[in-house]
Write a protein that holds these residues in place. Sequence first.
Motif, PDB file in Angstrom:
ATOM      1  N   GLU A 141      42.200  49.860 -14.005  1.00 17.91           N
ATOM      2  CA  GLU A 141      42.031  51.215 -13.492  1.00 17.91           C
ATOM      3  C   GLU A 141      41.672  51.138 -12.013  1.00 17.91           C
ATOM      4  O   GLU A 141      40.822  50.329 -11.617  1.00 17.91           O
TER       5      GLU A 141
ATOM      6  N   GLU B  37      30.555  46.065 -28.373  1.00 15.03           N
ATOM      7  CA  GLU B  37      30.504  47.345 -27.679  1.00 15.03           C
ATOM      8  C   GLU B  37      29.056  47.645 -27.352  1.00 15.03           C
ATOM      9  O   GLU B  37      28.144  47.190 -28.038  1.00 15.03           O
TER      10      GLU B  37
ATOM     11  N   LYS C  13      33.764  47.428 -24.603  1.00 14.45           N
ATOM     12  CA  LYS C  13      33.560  48.820 -24.183  1.00 14.45           C
ATOM     13  C   LYS C  13      32.089  49.101 -23.877  1.00 14.45           C
ATOM     14  O   LYS C  13      31.202  48.597 -24.553  1.00 14.45           O
ATOM     15  N   ASN C  14      31.882  49.914 -22.862  1.00 17.84           N
ATOM     16  CA  ASN C  14      30.562  50.406 -22.464  1.00 17.84           C
ATOM     17  C   ASN C  14      29.613  49.273 -22.089  1.00 17.84           C
ATOM     18  O   ASN C  14      28.412  49.318 -22.392  1.00 17.84           O
TER      19      ASN C  14
ATOM     20  N   GLU D  84      36.476  46.350 -20.825  1.00 22.22           N
ATOM     21  CA  GLU D  84      37.237  47.472 -21.381  1.00 22.22           C
ATOM     22  C   GLU D  84      36.754  48.783 -20.748  1.00 22.22           C
ATOM     23  O   GLU D  84      37.547  49.639 -20.399  1.00 22.22           O
ATOM     24  N   SER D  85      35.430  48.920 -20.614  1.00 26.37           N
ATOM     25  CA  SER D  85      34.828  50.065 -19.934  1.00 26.37           C
ATOM     26  C   SER D  85      33.369  49.724 -19.639  1.00 26.37           C
ATOM     27  O   SER D  85      32.828  48.750 -20.160  1.00 26.37           O
ATOM     28  N   PHE D  86      32.742  50.530 -18.779  1.00 24.84           N
ATOM     29  CA  PHE D  86      31.369  50.295 -18.352  1.00 24.84           C
ATOM     30  C   PHE D  86      30.501  51.517 -18.615  1.00 24.84           C
ATOM     31  O   PHE D  86      30.978  52.648 -18.560  1.00 24.84           O
ATOM     32  N   SER D  87      29.226  51.266 -18.840  1.00 28.04           N
ATOM     33  CA  SER D  87      28.256  52.343 -18.875  1.00 28.04           C
ATOM     34  C   SER D  87      28.200  52.947 -17.472  1.00 28.04           C
ATOM     35  O   SER D  87      28.157  52.205 -16.479  1.00 28.04           O
TER      36      SER D  87
ATOM     37  N   PHE E  60      27.690  50.952 -13.919  1.00 32.58           N
ATOM     38  CA  PHE E  60      28.829  50.903 -12.999  1.00 32.58           C
ATOM     39  C   PHE E  60      28.409  51.342 -11.597  1.00 32.58           C
ATOM     40  O   PHE E  60      28.654  50.647 -10.617  1.00 32.58           O
TER      41      PHE E  60
ATOM     42  N   THR F  50      37.714  47.651 -14.535  1.00 36.71           N
ATOM     43  CA  THR F  50      37.963  48.295 -15.824  1.00 36.71           C
ATOM     44  C   THR F  50      39.386  47.967 -16.254  1.00 36.71           C
ATOM     45  O   THR F  50      40.350  48.312 -15.578  1.00 36.71           O
ATOM     46  N   CYS F  51      39.486  47.271 -17.396  1.00 38.81           N
ATOM     47  CA  CYS F  51      40.783  46.785 -17.875  1.00 38.81           C
ATOM     48  C   CYS F  51      40.867  46.947 -19.392  1.00 38.81           C
ATOM     49  O   CYS F  51      40.523  46.029 -20.146  1.00 38.81           O
ATOM     50  N   PRO F  52      41.313  48.133 -19.847  1.00 35.58           N
ATOM     51  CA  PRO F  52      41.468  48.319 -21.300  1.00 35.58           C
ATOM     52  C   PRO F  52      42.396  47.260 -21.897  1.00 35.58           C
ATOM     53  O   PRO F  52      43.433  46.938 -21.330  1.00 35.58           O
TER      54      PRO F  52
END
Length: 174
Positions: free
Chosen positions: A145, A17, A64-65, A90-93, A97, A109-111
């Motif tokens: 997403e 992360e 994540k992030n 999972e997610s981006f800062s 982004f 973005t793909c959790p």
Amino acid sequence: MTLPTLRGRAAWIFAEENFDIDLIIGIKNIKLTDIDELVAITMCDFDPDFAQKVQKGDLLVAGKNFGYGHPHYPAMRAMRHLGIAAVVAESFSPGFFRGEISMGFPLVTCPGILATVSRWDALVVDWSDLSVTNESKGGASLPIEPLAWSEQRMLECGGLTGYLRDRLSQPAAA
């Protein structure tokens, strides 16, 4: 217009992360501008042979992030030069982004992606279906997403400059 489907291997998985992208080239190298120098040091601390193994169209997978920290551009500039087609995370800062989308570089973005992918798995990012499919693991798919309209248009136009040119070429709305 829609974004093209991306097909590539998971060339690297950043499972941590809050991964700082400056670590891709080493923090001491963030001011380098010569693309050949950047490519030569890309991922050396993780896999010294990374540049020789990666193929055009390969993808990066992250937790994540991803992109945490200052959104410096040299690391991802080197990745693009090597042929990396996108990052699935999972997610981006948020700063990372916005910066990479404005450069015309796809971020997906793909959790849940970390739990389903191993290095070198064959992945398919289908923007119209809003999914990532792991063809190496029996076709398991995860939802992605959706991008905002402006983000998608920036990618379609090759970045912020192309997007603004496109917007300025359109007749003004009444």
